[in-house]
Design a protein around this motif. Structure first.
Motif, PDB file in Angstrom:
ATOM      1  N   GLU A 111       0.818  -1.215   0.000  1.00 38.85           N
ATOM      2  CA  GLU A 111       0.000   0.000   0.000  1.00 38.85           C
ATOM      3  C   GLU A 111       0.857   1.273   0.000  1.00 38.85           C
ATOM      4  N   THR A 112       2.065   1.145  -0.500  1.00 35.58           N
ATOM      5  CA  THR A 112       2.919   2.313  -0.704  1.00 35.58           C
ATOM      6  C   THR A 112       3.721   2.106  -1.978  1.00 35.58           C
ATOM      7  N   SER A 113       4.546   3.112  -2.341  1.00 34.97           N
ATOM      8  CA  SER A 113       5.317   3.017  -3.580  1.00 34.97           C
ATOM      9  C   SER A 113       6.613   3.795  -3.441  1.00 34.97           C
ATOM     10  N   SER A 114       7.632   3.341  -4.177  1.00 38.98           N
ATOM     11  CA  SER A 114       8.912   4.054  -4.219  1.00 38.98           C
ATOM     12  C   SER A 114       8.865   5.235  -5.180  1.00 38.98           C
ATOM     13  N   LEU A 115       7.767   5.377  -5.923  1.00 32.45           N
ATOM     14  CA  LEU A 115       7.600   6.518  -6.822  1.00 32.45           C
ATOM     15  C   LEU A 115       7.351   7.791  -6.008  1.00 32.45           C
ATOM     16  N   THR A 116       7.332   8.929  -6.694  1.00 34.93           N
ATOM     17  CA  THR A 116       7.176  10.219  -6.022  1.00 34.93           C
ATOM     18  C   THR A 116       5.736  10.426  -5.557  1.00 34.93           C
ATOM     19  N   PRO A 117       5.497  10.690  -4.287  1.00 33.21           N
ATOM     20  CA  PRO A 117       4.139  10.973  -3.818  1.00 33.21           C
ATOM     21  C   PRO A 117       3.540  12.163  -4.570  1.00 33.21           C
ATOM     22  N   PHE A 118       2.243  12.104  -4.827  1.00 29.16           N
ATOM     23  CA  PHE A 118       1.571  13.116  -5.648  1.00 29.16           C
ATOM     24  C   PHE A 118       1.806  14.537  -5.138  1.00 29.16           C
ATOM     25  N   LYS A 119       1.636  14.755  -3.836  1.00 31.16           N
ATOM     26  CA  LYS A 119       1.787  16.119  -3.298  1.00 31.16           C
ATOM     27  C   LYS A 119       3.199  16.648  -3.501  1.00 31.16           C
ATOM     28  N   GLU A 120       4.186  15.776  -3.307  1.00 30.51           N
ATOM     29  CA  GLU A 120       5.573  16.189  -3.521  1.00 30.51           C
ATOM     30  C   GLU A 120       5.797  16.548  -4.985  1.00 30.51           C
ATOM     31  N   SER A 121       5.250  15.755  -5.873  1.00 30.27           N
ATOM     32  CA  SER A 121       5.430  16.015  -7.298  1.00 30.27           C
ATOM     33  C   SER A 121       4.761  17.322  -7.711  1.00 30.27           C
ATOM     34  N   CYS A 122       3.636  17.636  -7.093  1.00 28.56           N
ATOM     35  CA  CYS A 122       2.991  18.933  -7.366  1.00 28.56           C
ATOM     36  C   CYS A 122       3.913  20.079  -6.964  1.00 28.56           C
ATOM     37  N   GLN A 123       4.601  19.931  -5.827  1.00 26.17           N
ATOM     38  CA  GLN A 123       5.548  20.953  -5.379  1.00 26.17           C
ATOM     39  C   GLN A 123       6.700  21.126  -6.368  1.00 26.17           C
ATOM     40  N   LEU A 124       7.063  20.042  -7.051  1.00 30.76           N
ATOM     41  CA  LEU A 124       8.149  20.086  -8.025  1.00 30.76           C
ATOM     42  C   LEU A 124       7.672  20.590  -9.387  1.00 30.76           C
ATOM     43  N   HIS A 125       6.446  20.230  -9.737  1.00 28.55           N
ATOM     44  CA  HIS A 125       5.894  20.633 -11.033  1.00 28.55           C
ATOM     45  C   HIS A 125       5.585  22.129 -11.106  1.00 28.55           C
ATOM     46  N   THR A 126       4.969  22.664 -10.050  1.00 26.73           N
ATOM     47  CA  THR A 126       4.388  24.006 -10.185  1.00 26.73           C
ATOM     48  C   THR A 126       5.417  25.122 -10.427  1.00 26.73           C
ATOM     49  N   PRO A 127       6.596  25.140  -9.766  1.00 24.47           N
ATOM     50  CA  PRO A 127       7.567  26.193 -10.125  1.00 24.47           C
ATOM     51  C   PRO A 127       8.031  26.060 -11.577  1.00 24.47           C
ATOM     52  N   MET A 128       8.187  24.819 -12.041  1.00 26.28           N
ATOM     53  CA  MET A 128       8.606  24.592 -13.422  1.00 26.28           C
ATOM     54  C   MET A 128       7.544  25.067 -14.404  1.00 26.28           C
ATOM     55  N   ILE A 129       6.280  24.713 -14.148  1.00 23.11           N
ATOM     56  CA  ILE A 129       5.188  25.124 -15.035  1.00 23.11           C
ATOM     57  C   ILE A 129       5.066  26.648 -15.046  1.00 23.11           C
ATOM     58  N   GLU A 130       5.172  27.282 -13.883  1.00 20.57           N
ATOM     59  CA  GLU A 130       5.114  28.752 -13.799  1.00 20.57           C
ATOM     60  C   GLU A 130       6.206  29.391 -14.659  1.00 20.57           C
ATOM     61  N   LEU A 131       7.422  28.874 -14.526  1.00 19.52           N
ATOM     62  CA  LEU A 131       8.557  29.425 -15.281  1.00 19.52           C
ATOM     63  C   LEU A 131       8.357  29.244 -16.786  1.00 19.52           C
ATOM     64  N   TYR A 132       8.017  28.024 -17.192  1.00 17.23           N
ATOM     65  CA  TYR A 132       7.902  27.729 -18.625  1.00 17.23           C
ATOM     66  C   TYR A 132       6.700  28.425 -19.249  1.00 17.23           C
ATOM     67  N   LEU A 133       5.596  28.503 -18.510  1.00 22.68           N
ATOM     68  CA  LEU A 133       4.402  29.186 -19.028  1.00 22.68           C
ATOM     69  C   LEU A 133       4.666  30.682 -19.200  1.00 22.68           C
ATOM     70  N   GLU A 134       5.297  31.296 -18.203  1.00 23.71           N
ATOM     71  CA  GLU A 134       5.630  32.722 -18.287  1.00 23.71           C
ATOM     72  C   GLU A 134       6.541  32.987 -19.487  1.00 23.71           C
ATOM     73  N   HIS A 135       7.515  32.112 -19.684  1.00 20.89           N
ATOM     74  CA  HIS A 135       8.459  32.288 -20.790  1.00 20.89           C
ATOM     75  C   HIS A 135       7.764  32.144 -22.146  1.00 20.89           C
ATOM     76  N   ILE A 136       6.938  31.105 -22.284  1.00 19.81           N
ATOM     77  CA  ILE A 136       6.241  30.871 -23.555  1.00 19.81           C
ATOM     78  C   ILE A 136       5.283  32.012 -23.864  1.00 19.81           C
ATOM     79  N   ASN A 137       4.564  32.480 -22.841  1.00 22.11           N
ATOM     80  CA  ASN A 137       3.646  33.616 -23.042  1.00 22.11           C
ATOM     81  C   ASN A 137       4.389  34.870 -23.489  1.00 22.11           C
ATOM     82  N   LYS A 138       5.554  35.095 -22.892  1.00 21.68           N
ATOM     83  CA  LYS A 138       6.344  36.277 -23.254  1.00 21.68           C
ATOM     84  C   LYS A 138       6.816  36.194 -24.702  1.00 21.68           C
TER      85      LYS A 138
END
Length: 320
Positions: A281-308
């Motif tokens: 009932e567990t996994s060695s993969l990245t827990p969802f909440k942790e992955s959200c913390q890793l995804h969101t700064p990246m998405i913010e940066l890349y989205l801002e850059h693409i929009n610009k």
């Protein structure tokens, strides 16, 4: 019998199916994709592997199930529809565990929306960034002193910076034992590359992220050849990984050594992931909440850059 659902039967979903068939457990697998062509590819790939448990069975469908219960669901759709598919799935069915493919979502609001939805439906989820499962990276983590500041640089060309940055951001998080990621620098090129998939973009240039005092620099040039090199340095270690050549060179305070970097294919991993989740009932993969913390700064940066660059105000980052 353990019920498994794979949503998305494309290139990655079909490899998940191959991997699931390597599970030691008895599995009742349902593969869903609206494309008949994708389902046919999945069927062909399923026939290319030996089924580890002869009692396991696979069913194919072009529509999501209704009023069913599943032990593990793998959501391997493209990023633009992943949140919508997740919501539709949980509105009609009971799911205990979910493995999400990445890039997780394109729109920032979808991260909090799906996190709330998973909590509402009592679903435990992880995100499939499998480098933390590679024996060579696990061996490297053993070499690193967690009390020392880590500097990590990923460089090369043709490695798909937009869609694959999250793999190395996740590896950085794994090696640092933290998901508290922040953007540090944006030196991305102002020319966007059109992805192989229509409506998506690829990026080149440099981006830098921090976790505390630990730093990660990502660099991708426009050269045609595919090359990926990962350099790690701390007070007592220097480690250089050439992912394409499959070599690792380490120079520590006590010894120098070289060993092979072994890539684990998805078809080798999914069965092990399913077994681990069902048995523990567990996994060695990245827990969802942790992955959200890793995804969101990246998405913010890349989205801002693409929009610009495009002079637009897109709400969804066009990477997958």
């Amino acid at each position: 019998m353990n019920k498994i659902l794979i949503i998305g039967a494309g290139q990655l979903g079909s490899r998940h199916l191959q991997g699931a068939l390597q599970s030691a457990l008895v599995l009742n697998i349902t593969v869903v994709d609206p494309s008949d062509e994708s389902l046919n590819i999945a069927k062909q790939r399923a026939e290319q592997v030996a089924i580890n448990n002869a009692k396991s069975a696979v069913h194919y469908s072009q529509s999501l199930p209704k009023a069913e219960s599943f032990d593990v669901c793998i959501i391997a759709t493209s990023a633009p529809v992943r949140a919508k598919v997740t919501a539709s799935l949980l509105a009609e069915n009971k799911v205990r565990f979910i493995i999400f493919e990445k890039v997780l979502f394109q729109a920032l609001n979808e991260y909090s929306d799906i996190e709330a939805l998973l909590e509402q439906h009592n679903v435990t989820a992880w995100v499939n960034c499998p480098r933390r499962l590679y024996p060579s990276y696990q061996q490297i983590k053993e070499l690193l002193n967690p009390d020392e500041v880590l500097t990590m640089k990923v460089s090369g060309s043709g490695w798909g910076m937009a869609c694959n940055s999250i793999h190395f951001i996740d590896l950085f998080s794994y090696l640092c034992n933290s998901a508290n990621l922040q953007t540090s620098e944006n030196n991305l090129d102002t020319q966007l590359l059109e992805s192989k998939r229509a409506g998506f973009y690829e990026l080149t240039g440099k981006a830098k992220f921090m976790i505390g005092n630990h730093s990660l620099e990502l660099e991708c040039t426009t050269a045609d050849e595919v090359s990926i090199k990962v350099a790690l340095s701390s007070e007592s270690n220097t480690i250089n990984i050439d992912e394409m050549a499959g070599t690792i060179n380490t120079a520590g305070t006590t010894l120098e050594q070289q060993f092979k970097h072994q890539v684990k294919y998805q078809s080798e991993l999914t069965g092990l992931n399913i077994d681990e989740i069902i048995n523990t009932e567990t996994s060695s993969l990245t827990p969802f909440k942790e992955s959200c913390q890793l995804h969101t700064p990246m998405i913010e940066l890349y989205l801002e850059h693409i929009n610009k660059v495009l002079n637009k105000k897109l709400l969804a980052c066009p990477i997958t």
